[in-house]
Design an enzyme around this catalytic site. Structure first.
Site, PDB file in Angstrom:
ATOM      1  N   LEU A 138       0.627   5.201  -0.672  1.00 24.79           N
ATOM      2  CA  LEU A 138       1.522   5.893  -0.724  1.00 24.79           C
ATOM      3  C   LEU A 138       0.884   6.843  -2.338  1.00 24.79           C
ATOM      4  CD1 LEU A 138       4.593   3.065  -1.336  1.00 24.79           C
ATOM      5  CD2 LEU A 138       4.675   5.435  -0.064  1.00 24.79           C
ATOM      6  N   ASP A 139       1.548   7.839  -2.217  1.00 24.27           N
ATOM      7  CA  ASP A 139       0.748   8.883  -3.604  1.00 24.27           C
ATOM      8  C   ASP A 139       1.189   7.727  -5.040  1.00 24.27           C
ATOM      9  OD1 ASP A 139       0.661  10.685  -1.677  1.00 24.27           O
ATOM     10  OD2 ASP A 139       2.546  11.625  -1.837  1.00 24.27           O
ATOM     11  N   ARG A 140       0.190   8.313  -5.267  1.00 27.47           N
ATOM     12  CA  ARG A 140       0.302   7.495  -6.908  1.00 27.47           C
ATOM     13  C   ARG A 140       1.655   7.531  -7.622  1.00 27.47           C
ATOM     14  NH1 ARG A 140      -4.263   7.242 -11.358  1.00 27.47           N
ATOM     15  NH2 ARG A 140      -3.517   5.321 -12.596  1.00 27.47           N
ATOM     16  N   VAL A 163       4.772   7.577  -6.518  1.00 28.49           N
ATOM     17  CA  VAL A 163       5.491   6.623  -5.381  1.00 28.49           C
ATOM     18  C   VAL A 163       5.600   5.251  -5.108  1.00 28.49           C
ATOM     19  CG1 VAL A 163       6.110   7.166  -2.568  1.00 28.49           C
ATOM     20  CG2 VAL A 163       4.790   9.084  -3.689  1.00 28.49           C
TER      21      VAL A 163
END
Length: 236
Positions: free
Chosen positions: A66-68, A70
């Site tokens: 997951l993106d940071r 998120v």
């Protein structure tokens, strides 16, 4: 308890000999990167090492990221057998992922299937979703549905059907519904903690080894807006 201080053992959503699923905080990176910050993968390794009193190096395979900024459910593999099978399941779209996204401007349609053609621009760490196919573009598909709204924001549930870089962020932005706090994709203001209001709320799949159904739900981070929506839409 302050969000970033919640220990990993309190964020375990599922755990057995082969896999472990953690509710990631918005500030965490899943794997190590150029920042040098301690990744969630390393924190989970230390948790396993301590809990099971394991000597030597602990194996932990990263299945997806997951993106940071998120938050939400992330699967890690505790065995090479599980990692190999989970990688294939990701590739074959056998893991059902649902996300919640808070947006200010709700889409016109209450539910829809979105198909775009995305190009990633690494120098900007950004992707752009185009309506029509372009050279070097990759097809991106998701389903969304409107769940509810507050006085200011709306909650969308998103089901990812492909896994592209920044896919949900770029596709929602492309239809005029950028995610709350996501400056990179057109939201006017950042969130105080630098998060964006995108949360991996649930995962559902057949266990790669036991073949039993696994279904987990991850509570969103605590803030007034998330709390409002979670109260109305999370049964537990």
């Amino acid at each position: 308890m302050t969000e970033h201080l919640i220990p990993v053992e309190k964020r375990v959503l599922y755990e057995d000999n082969h896999i472990i699923i953690i509710n990631k905080l918005p500030s965490e990176i899943v794997q190590g990167d150029k920042t040098g910050d301690t990744p969630l993968s390393e924190t989970v390794k230390q948790y396993i090492k301590k809990k099971y009193d394991k000597p030597g190096e602990v194996f932990l395979g990263v299945v997806h990221r997951l993106d940071r900024p998120v938050s939400g459910a992330v699967i890690f593999a505790r065995t090479t057998k599980a990692l190999s099978r989970l990688n294939n399941m990701i590739k074959d779209r056998e893991i059902k992922k649902k996300y919640w996204a808070i947006v200010k401007q709700a889409p016109e349609a209450t539910e829809d299937n979105l198909i775009h053609y995305m190009i990633r621009y690494p120098e900007k760490n950004k992707s752009v979703a185009y309506r029509k196919e372009r050279k070097n573009s990759k097809r991106a598909e998701l389903n969304y549905k409107f769940l509810s709204s507050s006085k200011t924001f709306s909650l969308l549930e998103v089901e990812l059907l492909t896994g592209r870089h920044h896919q949900i962020r770029a596709q929602l932005s492309a239809i005029g519904s950028p995610i709350k706090g996501d400056l990179k994709y057109g939201f006017p203001r950042s969130n105080k903690d630098a998060s964006i209001s995108l949360h991996a709320v649930s995962l559902e799949f057949i266990h790669p080894v036991s073949k039993e159904k696994v279904a987990v739900t991850a509570k969103p981070p605590q803030d007034n807006v998330w709390d409002y929506f979670a109260e109305n839409h999370l049964s537990q």
